[in-house]
Design a protein around this motif. Structure first.
Motif, short mmCIF file in Angstrom:
data_model
loop_
_atom_site.label_atom_id
_atom_site.label_comp_id
_atom_site.label_asym_id
_atom_site.label_seq_id
_atom_site.Cartn_x
_atom_site.Cartn_y
_atom_site.Cartn_z
N VAL A 70 -44.60 -36.94 15.59
CA VAL A 70 -44.32 -35.69 16.45
C VAL A 70 -44.06 -36.32 17.98
O VAL A 70 -45.11 -37.28 18.44
CB VAL A 70 -45.49 -34.92 16.82
N ALA A 71 -43.05 -36.34 18.59
CA ALA A 71 -42.94 -37.09 19.97
C ALA A 71 -43.78 -36.44 21.09
O ALA A 71 -43.91 -35.18 20.97
CB ALA A 71 -41.45 -36.77 20.47
N VAL A 72 -44.35 -37.33 21.56
CA VAL A 72 -45.35 -36.93 22.67
C VAL A 72 -44.89 -37.07 24.03
O VAL A 72 -44.44 -38.49 24.25
CB VAL A 72 -46.77 -37.73 22.59
N LYS A 73 -44.67 -36.19 24.66
CA LYS A 73 -44.33 -36.11 26.17
C LYS A 73 -45.10 -36.84 27.05
O LYS A 73 -46.33 -36.67 26.99
CB LYS A 73 -43.96 -34.62 26.57
N PRO A 74 -44.44 -38.01 27.72
CA PRO A 74 -45.58 -38.81 28.62
C PRO A 74 -46.11 -37.82 29.70
O PRO A 74 -45.53 -36.99 30.20
CB PRO A 74 -44.42 -39.63 29.12
N GLU A 75 -47.38 -38.05 29.86
CA GLU A 75 -48.01 -37.17 30.89
C GLU A 75 -47.62 -37.60 32.18
O GLU A 75 -47.67 -38.84 32.54
CB GLU A 75 -49.82 -37.43 30.67
N ARG A 76 -47.36 -36.69 33.10
CA ARG A 76 -46.99 -36.95 34.41
C ARG A 76 -48.12 -37.56 35.17
O ARG A 76 -49.02 -36.93 35.18
CB ARG A 76 -46.12 -35.70 35.14
N LEU A 77 -47.59 -38.38 36.08
CA LEU A 77 -48.60 -38.94 37.13
C LEU A 77 -49.04 -37.95 38.02
O LEU A 77 -48.25 -36.98 38.38
CB LEU A 77 -47.88 -40.17 38.00
N GLN A 78 -50.40 -37.95 37.99
CA GLN A 78 -51.05 -36.87 38.95
C GLN A 78 -51.37 -37.48 40.55
O GLN A 78 -52.43 -37.68 40.60
CB GLN A 78 -52.38 -36.36 38.43
N VAL A 79 -50.25 -37.76 41.18
CA VAL A 79 -50.48 -38.41 42.48
C VAL A 79 -49.90 -37.73 43.32
O VAL A 79 -48.64 -37.15 43.37
CB VAL A 79 -50.01 -39.82 42.41
N ASP A 80 -50.64 -37.45 44.60
CA ASP A 80 -50.06 -36.59 45.74
C ASP A 80 -49.45 -37.66 46.80
O ASP A 80 -50.27 -38.27 47.73
CB ASP A 80 -51.00 -35.65 46.35
N ILE A 81 -48.01 -38.04 46.43
CA ILE A 81 -47.65 -39.05 47.40
C ILE A 81 -47.01 -38.57 48.88
O ILE A 81 -46.90 -39.45 49.70
CB ILE A 81 -46.48 -39.90 46.82
N ASP A 82 -47.38 -37.40 49.10
CA ASP A 82 -47.19 -36.67 50.42
C ASP A 82 -48.19 -36.73 51.48
O ASP A 82 -48.04 -36.46 52.56
CB ASP A 82 -46.51 -35.37 50.31
N TYR A 128 -39.67 -38.48 42.30
CA TYR A 128 -41.22 -37.94 41.72
C TYR A 128 -41.36 -36.62 42.51
O TYR A 128 -42.09 -35.96 41.70
CB TYR A 128 -42.08 -39.24 42.15
N ARG A 129 -40.95 -36.37 43.76
CA ARG A 129 -41.11 -35.38 44.30
C ARG A 129 -40.41 -34.25 43.56
O ARG A 129 -40.96 -32.92 43.65
CB ARG A 129 -40.51 -35.18 45.66
N SER A 130 -39.27 -34.39 43.04
CA SER A 130 -38.72 -33.10 42.30
C SER A 130 -38.85 -33.24 40.85
O SER A 130 -38.50 -32.51 40.11
CB SER A 130 -37.19 -33.70 42.29
N GLY A 131 -39.80 -34.13 40.28
CA GLY A 131 -40.68 -33.71 39.06
C GLY A 131 -39.81 -34.53 38.07
O GLY A 131 -39.95 -34.27 36.85
N ALA A 132 -38.79 -35.48 38.40
CA ALA A 132 -38.11 -36.26 37.58
C ALA A 132 -38.56 -37.69 37.62
O ALA A 132 -37.38 -38.55 37.65
CB ALA A 132 -36.58 -35.96 37.86
N CYS A 133 -39.72 -38.10 37.62
CA CYS A 133 -39.98 -39.43 37.62
C CYS A 133 -39.77 -40.29 36.44
O CYS A 133 -40.07 -39.79 35.45
CB CYS A 133 -41.39 -39.69 37.70
N PRO A 134 -39.01 -41.45 36.63
CA PRO A 134 -38.65 -42.18 35.32
C PRO A 134 -39.91 -42.41 34.28
O PRO A 134 -41.11 -42.76 35.04
CB PRO A 134 -38.16 -43.27 35.95
N PRO A 135 -39.88 -42.17 33.18
CA PRO A 135 -40.69 -42.58 32.28
C PRO A 135 -41.25 -44.00 32.34
O PRO A 135 -40.37 -44.93 32.41
CB PRO A 135 -40.13 -42.24 30.75
N GLY A 136 -42.46 -44.22 32.16
CA GLY A 136 -42.98 -45.53 32.24
C GLY A 136 -43.49 -46.01 33.59
O GLY A 136 -44.03 -47.05 33.82
#
Length: 329
Positions: A6-18, A60-68
């Motif tokens: 089962v492909a596991v989607k990488p967890e998005r970084l929970q960082v507020d860079i603003d 990252y702001r748009s929710g499309a941060c590169p995997p890894g």
């Protein structure tokens, strides 16, 4: 029973860079933040590297941060972005107006100010060069939500240069009757006086029209002249304190060293010694001075203009008790 992968989607970084990486309500947190974005080593980052940093921040702001992408990589990109791009517009700032250029630019010009202070011609040329640099820095780091015309910029530049020359030449003449170290302090007095003219005039549109204020969530609430006054006064104090150690203590050191015959004879050493000395002070003072007040300044609603208070109360009642704004640098 056969197992399936089962492909596991990488967890998005929970960082507020603003928001800055460190707590900006404390001086230490602000110091860590400004030490990274005023680090003069970032001046050597290539245009390609700067653009990649901006691209990663925007992705990252748009929710499309590169995997890894790691949290450390993200923060490095954001800090590089903050060092070169304006916080209001997102546009790349002039290289010589960035806060990362404050140490090399400031040490060169202040070294000249401290060395060439004796004759009117020396004073005029060194003060003109310094005020040209200050005008560029002030414009580059202004609150970009309040634009200023070319005519207003020219008036600010000429007024500040005139103030610096007037103070420097006037005090220079007076100091001839005072102890030698007093004459060496004249450049600092001129720089402080010029800043008191240059910064408010360069940012006069903020004083005339006000700066944009928001609530804690970034929602725009209106324009405030009182917030503009507070932001500009904080920047003015920071700039004066940034220059003070090098321009006050180095002249005292020079007078002490001049009592030694070998140093008096080595006149070729005086300019590089003062320039290097200023650089040492500025490496510490640039981030310290920038950290004196939060970049995202605040003011209680009850301290705002009556009209703006009424408008905020009408829209939000008592749910908003404090407004926020960019004070500039």
């Amino acid at each position: 029973m056969e197992q399936t992968d089962v492909a596991v989607k990488p967890e998005r970084l929970q960082v507020d860079i603003d928001k800055p990486r460190w707590d900006q309500s404390t001086f230490v947190g602000r110091l860590k933040h400004f030490a990274t974005i005023t680090d003069m080593r970032k001046l050597f980052a290539s245009e390609k590297k700067l653009d990649k940093a901006k691209e990663l921040v925007n992705l990252y702001r748009s929710g499309a941060c590169p995997p890894g992408t790691t949290e450390e990589q993200l923060w490095q990109a954001k800090q590089l972005y903050d060092s070169a791009f304006h916080p209001d517009t997102g546009d790349k700032m002039n290289l010589f107006g960035r806060m990362t250029f404050q140490v090399p630019g400031g040490m060169a010009l202040t070294g000249l100010l401290l060395h060439f202070y004796r004759t009117p011609v020396e004073v005029a040329l060194s003060q003109w060069g310094n005020q040209s640099f200050n005008a560029l820095v002030n414009y580059t780091n202004r609150n970009a939500a309040s634009e200023i015309s070319t005519k207003q910029m020219l008036a600010a530049y000429l007024s500040a240069t005139g103030a610096a020359l007037g103070v420097a030449l006037g005090l220079n003449a007076y100091s001839k009757k005072a102890p030698p170290v007093v004459a060496r302090w004249v450049p600092f007095a001129a720089v402080a006086a010029a800043n008191a003219v240059n910064i408010p005039l360069t940012r006069q549109s903020e004083l005339i029209h006000g700066v944009t204020v928001t609530d804690a969530d970034g929602n725009e609430l209106g324009l405030s002249k009182k917030c503009a006054e507070r932001g500009i006064s904080q920047v003015l104090l920071s700039r004066v304190l940034m220059a003070a150690p090098g321009m006050v203590f180095l002249p005292m050191m020079m007078e002490s060293l001049n009592k030694r015959a070998w140093f008096r004879r080595a006149t070729w050493l005086h300019l590089p010694f003062q320039t290097f000395g200023v650089g040492v002070f500025l490496v510490a003072m640039v981030p310290i001075a920038c950290s004196l007040f939060p970049q995202r300044a605040s003011m209680d609603v009850k301290q705002l203009e009556n009209e703006l208070q009424d408008e905020i109360r009408k829209r939000f009642g008592k749910n908003v008790d404090k407004v926020y704004f960019n004070k500039g640098l």
